[in-house]
Design a protein around this motif. Structure first.
Motif, PDB file in Angstrom:
ATOM      1  N   ILE A  34       0.823  -1.212   0.000  1.00  0.00           N
ATOM      2  CA  ILE A  34       0.000   0.000   0.000  1.00  0.00           C
ATOM      3  C   ILE A  34       0.857   1.262   0.000  1.00  0.00           C
ATOM      4  O   ILE A  34       0.513   2.258  -0.636  1.00  0.00           O
ATOM      5  N   ASN A  35       1.981   1.236   0.703  1.00  0.00           N
ATOM      6  CA  ASN A  35       2.860   2.410   0.744  1.00  0.00           C
ATOM      7  C   ASN A  35       3.436   2.711  -0.640  1.00  0.00           C
ATOM      8  O   ASN A  35       3.498   3.866  -1.056  1.00  0.00           O
ATOM      9  N   TYR A  36       3.874   1.666  -1.334  1.00  0.00           N
ATOM     10  CA  TYR A  36       4.398   1.813  -2.691  1.00  0.00           C
ATOM     11  C   TYR A  36       3.331   2.412  -3.590  1.00  0.00           C
ATOM     12  O   TYR A  36       3.571   3.386  -4.312  1.00  0.00           O
ATOM     13  N   LEU A  37       2.132   1.865  -3.546  1.00  0.00           N
ATOM     14  CA  LEU A  37       1.036   2.323  -4.383  1.00  0.00           C
ATOM     15  C   LEU A  37       0.685   3.783  -4.073  1.00  0.00           C
ATOM     16  O   LEU A  37       0.503   4.600  -4.992  1.00  0.00           O
ATOM     17  N   GLY A  38       0.628   4.130  -2.802  1.00  0.00           N
ATOM     18  CA  GLY A  38       0.328   5.505  -2.400  1.00  0.00           C
ATOM     19  C   GLY A  38       1.388   6.490  -2.868  1.00  0.00           C
ATOM     20  O   GLY A  38       1.076   7.576  -3.356  1.00  0.00           O
ATOM     21  N   GLN A  39       2.645   6.104  -2.717  1.00  0.00           N
ATOM     22  CA  GLN A  39       3.736   6.969  -3.160  1.00  0.00           C
ATOM     23  C   GLN A  39       3.689   7.167  -4.679  1.00  0.00           C
ATOM     24  O   GLN A  39       3.923   8.266  -5.175  1.00  0.00           O
ATOM     25  N   CYS A  40       3.371   6.118  -5.395  1.00  0.00           N
ATOM     26  CA  CYS A  40       3.273   6.222  -6.855  1.00  0.00           C
ATOM     27  C   CYS A  40       2.105   7.116  -7.264  1.00  0.00           C
ATOM     28  O   CYS A  40       2.228   7.935  -8.170  1.00  0.00           O
ATOM     29  N   GLU A  41       0.979   6.972  -6.590  1.00  0.00           N
ATOM     30  CA  GLU A  41      -0.174   7.825  -6.904  1.00  0.00           C
ATOM     31  C   GLU A  41       0.130   9.295  -6.642  1.00  0.00           C
ATOM     32  O   GLU A  41      -0.374  10.163  -7.329  1.00  0.00           O
ATOM     33  N   ARG A  42       0.949   9.581  -5.651  1.00  0.00           N
ATOM     34  CA  ARG A  42       1.314  10.969  -5.335  1.00  0.00           C
ATOM     35  C   ARG A  42       2.479  11.465  -6.193  1.00  0.00           C
ATOM     36  O   ARG A  42       2.866  12.620  -6.101  1.00  0.00           O
ATOM     37  N   GLY A  43       3.040  10.600  -7.016  1.00  0.00           N
ATOM     38  CA  GLY A  43       4.156  10.987  -7.871  1.00  0.00           C
ATOM     39  C   GLY A  43       5.487  11.005  -7.171  1.00  0.00           C
ATOM     40  O   GLY A  43       6.480  11.492  -7.700  1.00  0.00           O
ATOM     41  N   LYS A  44       5.552  10.455  -5.959  1.00  0.00           N
ATOM     42  CA  LYS A  44       6.810  10.421  -5.194  1.00  0.00           C
ATOM     43  C   LYS A  44       7.725   9.300  -5.690  1.00  0.00           C
ATOM     44  O   LYS A  44       8.930   9.355  -5.506  1.00  0.00           O
ATOM     45  N   ARG A  45       7.107   8.276  -6.270  1.00  0.00           N
ATOM     46  CA  ARG A  45       7.845   7.143  -6.848  1.00  0.00           C
ATOM     47  C   ARG A  45       7.249   6.850  -8.206  1.00  0.00           C
ATOM     48  O   ARG A  45       6.127   7.226  -8.499  1.00  0.00           O
ATOM     49  N   ARG A  46       8.020   6.140  -9.000  1.00  0.00           N
ATOM     50  CA  ARG A  46       7.529   5.733 -10.311  1.00  0.00           C
ATOM     51  C   ARG A  46       6.962   4.327 -10.242  1.00  0.00           C
ATOM     52  O   ARG A  46       7.528   3.462  -9.577  1.00  0.00           O
ATOM     53  N   PHE A  47       5.847   4.133 -10.944  1.00  0.00           N
ATOM     54  CA  PHE A  47       5.333   2.782 -11.099  1.00  0.00           C
ATOM     55  C   PHE A  47       6.328   2.002 -11.942  1.00  0.00           C
ATOM     56  O   PHE A  47       6.894   2.535 -12.892  1.00  0.00           O
ATOM     57  N   SER A  48       6.520   0.731 -11.615  1.00  0.00           N
ATOM     58  CA  SER A  48       7.322  -0.113 -12.491  1.00  0.00           C
ATOM     59  C   SER A  48       6.500  -0.363 -13.750  1.00  0.00           C
ATOM     60  O   SER A  48       5.266  -0.250 -13.741  1.00  0.00           O
ATOM     61  N   LEU A  49       7.151  -0.702 -14.826  1.00  0.00           N
ATOM     62  CA  LEU A  49       6.447  -0.983 -16.076  1.00  0.00           C
ATOM     63  C   LEU A  49       5.483  -2.144 -15.900  1.00  0.00           C
ATOM     64  O   LEU A  49       4.333  -2.091 -16.353  1.00  0.00           O
ATOM     65  N   ASP A  50       5.925  -3.170 -15.193  1.00  0.00           N
ATOM     66  CA  ASP A  50       5.052  -4.322 -14.931  1.00  0.00           C
ATOM     67  C   ASP A  50       3.794  -3.903 -14.171  1.00  0.00           C
ATOM     68  O   ASP A  50       2.690  -4.349 -14.476  1.00  0.00           O
ATOM     69  N   LYS A  51       3.970  -3.026 -13.184  1.00  0.00           N
ATOM     70  CA  LYS A  51       2.830  -2.585 -12.374  1.00  0.00           C
ATOM     71  C   LYS A  51       1.889  -1.715 -13.201  1.00  0.00           C
ATOM     72  O   LYS A  51       0.665  -1.825 -13.080  1.00  0.00           O
ATOM     73  N   LEU A  52       2.446  -0.875 -14.072  1.00  0.00           N
ATOM     74  CA  LEU A  52       1.598  -0.054 -14.933  1.00  0.00           C
ATOM     75  C   LEU A  52       0.756  -0.928 -15.869  1.00  0.00           C
ATOM     76  O   LEU A  52      -0.440  -0.685 -16.043  1.00  0.00           O
ATOM     77  N   VAL A  53       1.376  -1.937 -16.437  1.00  0.00           N
ATOM     78  CA  VAL A  53       0.649  -2.846 -17.327  1.00  0.00           C
ATOM     79  C   VAL A  53      -0.454  -3.553 -16.541  1.00  0.00           C
ATOM     80  O   VAL A  53      -1.595  -3.672 -17.005  1.00  0.00           O
TER      81      VAL A  53
END
Length: 115
Positions: A34-53
């Motif tokens: 959940i922390n990874y997902l939240g950070q990605c939604e806020r633009g603090k981290r990048r989604f991995s390509l696999d996760k974006l797909v």
């Protein structure tokens, strides 16, 4: 934070909310932290390509739905229109003789600028 990460994150959040999901529920569905997902939604981290797909498949969307692609031709035309508008404003109060001189200057100089 880079613009692209922020844009993708905002768009993923939009699709999550459209589906009426909490961050916790989406993290659970995707079996991700959940922390990874939240950070990605806020633009603090990048989604991995696999996760974006995985997210695109899950929401039934394409990359065009989460990433804005700017048409360079549209942008060029828009810039040209701005330049032409500025030139028109500069020429507005010119006399006929001044306009004739400017036209002749352009006729002579533009071919050299194109080389």
């Amino acid at each position: 934070m880079d613009k692209l990460s922020v844009e993708i994150g905002k768009n993923i959040r939009k699709y999550r909310k459209l589906k009426g999901m909490t961050l916790e529920k989406l993290a659970e569905e995707l079996e991700t932290d959940i922390n990874y997902l939240g950070q990605c939604e806020r633009g603090k981290r990048r989604f991995s390509l696999d996760k974006l797909v995985e997210l695109m498949k899950y929401f039934g969307i394409t990359a065009n739905d989460i990433i804005t692609v700017y048409n360079t031709e549209e942008k060029k035309t828009e810039e040209n229109n701005i330049y032409l508008q500025e030139i028109n404003e500069l020429l507005e109060n010119c006399t006929d003789n001044q306009l004739a001189v400017i036209r002749n200057m352009l006729k002579e100089s533009v071919p050299f600028l194109k080389e």
